[in-house]
Design an enzyme around this catalytic site. Structure first.
Site, mmCIF file in Angstrom:
data_model
loop_
_atom_site.group_PDB
_atom_site.id
_atom_site.type_symbol
_atom_site.label_atom_id
_atom_site.label_comp_id
_atom_site.label_asym_id
_atom_site.label_seq_id
_atom_site.Cartn_x
_atom_site.Cartn_y
_atom_site.Cartn_z
ATOM 1 N N LYS A 15 0.828 -1.215 0.000
ATOM 2 C CA LYS A 15 0.000 0.000 0.000
ATOM 3 C C LYS A 15 0.862 1.265 0.000
ATOM 4 C CE LYS A 15 -2.155 -1.118 3.807
ATOM 5 N NZ LYS A 15 -1.408 -2.382 4.084
ATOM 6 N N ARG A 90 -9.316 0.997 8.902
ATOM 7 C CA ARG A 90 -8.867 -0.363 9.216
ATOM 8 C C ARG A 90 -9.920 -1.129 10.020
ATOM 9 N NH1 ARG A 90 -2.978 0.600 8.946
ATOM 10 N NH2 ARG A 90 -1.754 -1.191 9.481
ATOM 11 N N ARG A 130 11.901 -5.270 4.757
ATOM 12 C CA ARG A 130 11.533 -3.875 4.473
ATOM 13 C C ARG A 130 12.477 -2.895 5.153
ATOM 14 N NH1 ARG A 130 5.469 -1.696 5.345
ATOM 15 N NH2 ARG A 130 5.731 -2.343 7.506
ATOM 16 N N ARG A 163 11.691 -1.252 10.805
ATOM 17 C CA ARG A 163 10.681 -0.951 11.822
ATOM 18 C C ARG A 163 10.663 -2.024 12.902
ATOM 19 N NH1 ARG A 163 5.261 0.518 8.519
ATOM 20 N NH2 ARG A 163 4.395 -0.617 10.312
ATOM 21 N N ARG A 174 0.065 -8.678 13.704
ATOM 22 C CA ARG A 174 -0.534 -7.674 12.810
ATOM 23 C C ARG A 174 -1.383 -8.351 11.738
ATOM 24 N NH1 ARG A 174 4.547 -4.791 10.894
ATOM 25 N NH2 ARG A 174 3.147 -3.574 9.585
HETATM 26 P P1 ADP Z 1 2.212 -1.872 3.199
HETATM 27 O O1 ADP Z 1 2.230 -0.365 3.156
HETATM 28 O O2 ADP Z 1 0.976 -2.450 2.550
HETATM 29 O O3 ADP Z 1 2.450 -2.434 4.567
HETATM 30 P P2 ADP Z 1 4.755 -1.637 1.759
HETATM 31 O O4 ADP Z 1 4.437 -0.779 0.594
HETATM 32 O O5 ADP Z 1 5.515 -1.022 2.879
HETATM 33 O O6 ADP Z 1 3.413 -2.382 2.304
HETATM 34 O O7 ADP Z 1 5.548 -2.911 1.198
HETATM 35 C C1 ADP Z 1 6.040 -3.927 2.091
HETATM 36 C C2 ADP Z 1 7.402 -4.415 1.597
HETATM 37 O O8 ADP Z 1 7.225 -5.164 0.383
HETATM 38 C C3 ADP Z 1 8.404 -3.316 1.268
HETATM 39 O O9 ADP Z 1 9.681 -3.776 1.647
HETATM 40 C C4 ADP Z 1 8.283 -3.139 -0.254
HETATM 41 O O10 ADP Z 1 9.502 -2.698 -0.828
HETATM 42 C C5 ADP Z 1 7.941 -4.561 -0.697
HETATM 43 N N1 ADP Z 1 7.029 -4.617 -1.863
HETATM 44 C C6 ADP Z 1 5.973 -3.802 -2.112
HETATM 45 N N2 ADP Z 1 5.334 -4.181 -3.245
HETATM 46 C C7 ADP Z 1 6.006 -5.275 -3.704
HETATM 47 C C8 ADP Z 1 5.845 -6.139 -4.857
HETATM 48 N N3 ADP Z 1 4.844 -5.942 -5.732
HETATM 49 N N4 ADP Z 1 6.715 -7.145 -5.004
HETATM 50 C C9 ADP Z 1 7.730 -7.343 -4.098
HETATM 51 N N5 ADP Z 1 7.929 -6.580 -3.018
HETATM 52 C C10 ADP Z 1 7.085 -5.548 -2.815
HETATM 53 P P1 AMP Z 2 1.219 0.736 9.161
HETATM 54 O O1 AMP Z 2 2.315 1.735 8.975
HETATM 55 O O2 AMP Z 2 0.020 1.018 8.291
HETATM 56 O O3 AMP Z 2 1.706 -0.678 9.061
HETATM 57 O O4 AMP Z 2 0.679 0.945 10.650
HETATM 58 C C1 AMP Z 2 1.540 0.749 11.771
HETATM 59 C C2 AMP Z 2 0.719 0.661 13.065
HETATM 60 O O5 AMP Z 2 0.031 1.902 13.314
HETATM 61 C C3 AMP Z 2 -0.404 -0.392 13.073
HETATM 62 O O6 AMP Z 2 0.071 -1.689 13.399
HETATM 63 C C4 AMP Z 2 -1.334 0.188 14.158
HETATM 64 O O7 AMP Z 2 -0.826 -0.045 15.452
HETATM 65 C C5 AMP Z 2 -1.254 1.686 13.882
HETATM 66 N N1 AMP Z 2 -2.286 2.090 12.892
HETATM 67 C C6 AMP Z 2 -2.066 2.559 11.631
HETATM 68 N N2 AMP Z 2 -3.233 2.853 11.025
HETATM 69 C C7 AMP Z 2 -4.218 2.552 11.916
HETATM 70 C C8 AMP Z 2 -5.641 2.603 11.878
HETATM 71 N N3 AMP Z 2 -6.289 3.024 10.785
HETATM 72 N N4 AMP Z 2 -6.315 2.216 12.976
HETATM 73 C C9 AMP Z 2 -5.689 1.807 14.083
HETATM 74 N N5 AMP Z 2 -4.349 1.711 14.176
HETATM 75 C C10 AMP Z 2 -3.603 2.082 13.107
#
Ligand code: ADP
Ligand code: AMP
Length: 216
Positions: A15, A90, A130, A163, A174
């Site tokens: 995302k 969420r 990541r 992270r 999660r």
């Molecule tokens: P989210 O925001 O949904 O948690 P991220 O955009 O942070 O996900 O992506 C999670 C990890 O996967 C990151 O390390 C990113 O570089 C990698 N990633 C994202 N999209 C892809 C893809 N299509 N194929 C392989 N790796 C990906």
């Molecule tokens: P993310 O960066 O989207 O993976 O979010 C990291 C953490 O922030 C999550 O595991 C939750 O603890 C908190 N968080 C982010 N977005 C929300 C949401 N919409 N509602 C509740 N908690 C959230």
């Protein structure tokens, strides 16, 4: 009327990665609730201190504070044209609160909810590799999307870090929380005719292509 796109998908679906591109291509603000919470945490605000425990445990921050934070963010000038929402809503109460807020503020309604679908076993590999940028929320993967210089963001040169909540035990929690509390939103948006299913297992640029086609 503002143009509002909600990105759905489990943690690690891509995302944040895709929101950065969509925001640039569509000239819409990128709102990441996780980035907003992490910024509060860094600044040690009251909200950040409240959110910290939930985030460390991989649980959701309570709806009332999360909704309040997003409402405030959406009133900023850069959201007047619209926004890509990444990580919010969420829960069902968050989705309902968003709809009410958009109607009350005359911003309109969610236009599309692309759901980036990825198999559960892929998520752990994605999150464990990541690397996130401290300044601008840009994300990399040590294998799938490495930065040009290890440890440094290609876009703004800031430091990359792993992270705390990307370690395996927290990721498992999660993902469990996602299935219990967030996955029902897929049916919520499908019921409104707004869902677009996107194959998130493909390489990043192919996913971007599918996403752009679904929202244009
Ligand atoms: P989210 O925001 O949904 O948690 P991220 O955009 O942070 O996900 O992506 C999670 C990890 O996967 C990151 O390390 C990113 O570089 C990698 N990633 C994202 N999209 C892809 C893809 N299509 N194929 C392989 N790796 C990906
Ligand atoms: P993310 O960066 O989207 O993976 O979010 C990291 C953490 O922030 C999550 O595991 C939750 O603890 C908190 N968080 C982010 N977005 C929300 C949401 N919409 N509602 C509740 N908690 C959230």
């Amino acid at each position: 009327m503002a143009d509002l796109i909600v990105l759905l998908g489990p943690p690690g679906a891509g995302k944040g990665t895709q929101a950065k591109v969509l925001s640039r291509e569509l000239k819409l603000a990128h709102i990441s609730s996780g980035d907003l919470f992490r910024d509060h945490l860094r600044r040690k605000t009251e909200l950040g201190i409240l959110a910290q425990g939930y985030m460390q445990r991989g649980e959701l921050v309570p709806d009332d504070v999360t909704i309040g934070m997003i409402r405030e963010r959406m009133q900023a000038a850069d959201c007047a044209k619209g926004a890509i929402l990444d990580g919010f809503p969420r829960t069902l109460p968050q989705a309902e609160a968003l709809d009410r807020f958009l109607a009350d503020s005359k911003m309109g309604a969610v236009r599309k909810a692309p759901y980036i679908k990825v198999a559960e076993q892929v998520l752990v590999d994605r999150l464990s590799g990541r690397w996130s940028c401290r300044a601008g929320g840009h994300v990399y993967h040590e294998t799938f999307n490495p930065p040009k210089t290890p440890g440094t963001c290609d876009v703004d040169g800031s430091e990359l870090y792993q992270r705390e909540d990307d370690k395996a035990e927290t990721v498992k929690n999660r993902i469990r929380v996602y299935f219990e509390q967030t996955a029902p939103l897929i049916e919520y948006y499908r019921g409104k005719g707004l869902l677009a299913e996107i194959d998130g297992a493909k390489p990043i640029d192919e996913v971007t292509g599918e996403l752009l086609a679904s929202v244009r």
